[in-house]
Design an enzyme around this catalytic site. Structure first.
Site, short mmCIF file in Angstrom:
data_model
loop_
_atom_site.label_atom_id
_atom_site.label_comp_id
_atom_site.label_asym_id
_atom_site.label_seq_id
_atom_site.Cartn_x
_atom_site.Cartn_y
_atom_site.Cartn_z
N ARG A 225 4.25 9.27 -3.61
CA ARG A 225 4.04 9.47 -4.95
C ARG A 225 2.62 9.33 -5.30
NH1 ARG A 225 2.26 7.13 -9.18
NH2 ARG A 225 3.33 5.08 -8.87
N ASP A 226 2.43 7.95 -5.27
CA ASP A 226 0.92 7.55 -5.94
C ASP A 226 -0.09 8.00 -5.12
OD1 ASP A 226 -1.19 6.07 -7.25
OD2 ASP A 226 -0.02 4.45 -7.56
N CYS B 200 -4.68 7.04 -9.49
CA CYS B 200 -4.14 8.00 -10.77
C CYS B 200 -5.22 9.17 -11.00
CB CYS B 200 -4.07 7.04 -11.89
SG CYS B 200 -3.59 8.09 -13.41
N HIS C 142 -4.30 -1.44 -7.22
CA HIS C 142 -4.98 -0.61 -6.42
C HIS C 142 -6.26 -1.61 -5.63
CE1 HIS C 142 -3.19 3.38 -7.28
NE2 HIS C 142 -2.60 2.66 -8.09
N HIS D 152 1.28 -4.39 -8.62
CA HIS D 152 1.08 -3.01 -8.27
C HIS D 152 -0.71 -2.72 -8.30
CE1 HIS D 152 1.52 1.58 -8.16
NE2 HIS D 152 0.41 1.47 -8.59
N ASN E 83 -4.14 2.53 -3.44
CA ASN E 83 -3.23 1.43 -3.64
C ASN E 83 -3.43 0.55 -2.49
OD1 ASN E 83 -1.12 3.74 -4.70
ND2 ASN E 83 -0.71 1.68 -5.64
#
Ligand code: HMG
Ligand code: MG
Length: 311
Positions: A17-18, A242, A211, A209, A251
């Site tokens: 996803r990310d 993002c 990055h 979370h 990430n």
């Protein structure tokens, strides 16, 4: 130092996803499914597989429903997907997602760029979505983004993240992941923010979370672990970012975290050799090399081994 490290941590793999949301080369649905199925065989316990957002905003994940329907779901692994609003929830439900993740930002400007709403309006939307998902039998996770800094506003008052984490929990999220969306956090800041959040929220209900834009993610993770956090979001190969946060990059890489933690005696359950094969597959799908340090070292030593010994 290291006296309080947990014995065991859950890595929440967010690469499909990310990671993919930030890639310009469109990856075919069947290739996404193959990647997620391969990740399911690595020993991971949680995978965020896609995002039920407006495909005009995130074209890469326009096939969310198909991906969710086609991935093999192994018992014991949590499969989750991002959902921004009731329309996303309906789509996630139609694809039989057992878990979703909702999200909002601690800074007003990023929230507006990301979901086209104020923070207050987003909270109202989520106060509808989270209980509705719960009633439909789904578990719901929550993200607070831009906790440590905003690409538009700079510094963010930690009290905002605390307030939103508490609000997401009150709405029904079982866990809130605190996002360093643009990778600006340092270990002291992580300690200070977590101390405030943990004063209001149980440890098991908090995830981190990071990055790794500026190379501080592993140090930040160590601080979080020492403070009792046991869920860490990571992305294979160090993919991620993002699209609505300029300057955001990947990430923290799953393999970098696995390598560091297993080396320190903290169990992740993840098999590095299989994960490296997944990152190799991801590199071929997105058309560029992976930023992960461990991945590069592993590939480099294989190439070196292939050249034979020095004369
Ligand atoms: P909007 O444009 O304000 O929505 O988008 P709207 O309600 O005004 O509807 C406009 C159109 O969007 C309509 O279509 C809707 O059907 C459609 P039209 O009638 O024009 O053809 N629409 C949808 N389509 C599919 N799925 C939906 C959906 N909702 C509306 N769920 C919205 C609002 C939130 C949907 C939009 O702004 C959006 O999709 N944003 C994407 C945000 C995003 O994906 N950001 C990246 C993920 S967050 C992140 O990366 C941070 C994180 O990793 C943590 C960290 O790092 O900090 C989680
Ligand atoms: Mg992120």
């Amino acid at each position: 130092m290291f006296d309080h490290l947990p014995a065991d941590v859950v890595l929440f793999e967010v690469g499909p996803r990310d990671g993919l949301q930030n890639e310009t080369r469109l990856v075919a649905t069947k290739d996404k499914v193959a990647l997620i199925d391969a990740l399911s065989g690595c020993g991971l316990r949680a995978i965020e597989i896609t995002s039920f957002v407006n495909p005009q905003w995130v074209p890469q994940l326009a096939d969310a429903g198909e991906v969710a329907r086609q991935v093999g779901r192994r018992p014991g692994i949590i499969y989750s997907a991002l959902v921004p609003n009731p329309q996303g929830l309906v789509a996630a439900q139609a694809a039989a997602m057992p878990e979703i993740a909702v999200f909002l930002s601690a800074s007003e400007s990023h929230n507006r760029k990301n979901v086209n709403r104020s923070i207050a309006d987003t909270l109202q939307v989520l106060a509808e979505v989270v209980p509705a998902a719960g009633s439909a039998g789904m578990r719901v996770r929550g993200y607070v983004s831009t906790v440590y800094g905003c690409p538009y506003e700079g510094a963010v008052n930690p009290a905002k993240a605390v307030k939103l984490a508490v609000a997401l929990r009150a709405a029904g999220c079982y866990q809130v992941s605190l996002g360093d969306t643009i990778g600006v956090a340092n270990p002291r800041q992580v300690r200070d923010v977590l101390a405030l959040v943990l004063a209001e929220t149980p440890r098991e209900a908090v995830a981190v979370h990071f990055h790794d834009t500026r190379g501080t993610a592993l140090a930040n993770i160590l601080v979080a672990l020492e403070m009792g956090i046991t869920t860490i979001d990571t992305a294979l190969g160090g993919l991620g970012g993002c699209p609505f946060a300029p300057g955001a990059s990947g990430n923290v890489a799953t393999e970098d975290v696995v390598n560091m933690l297993e080396g320190m005696g903290v169990k992740t359950g993840v098999q590095l050799d299989k994960l490296i094969a997944c990152s190799g597959l991801a590199a071929s799908l997105v058309g560029h090399e992976m930023p992960s340090r461990y991945y590069r070292a592993a590939i480099g030593s294989r190439l070196y081994a292939g050249r034979g010994s020095r004369p």
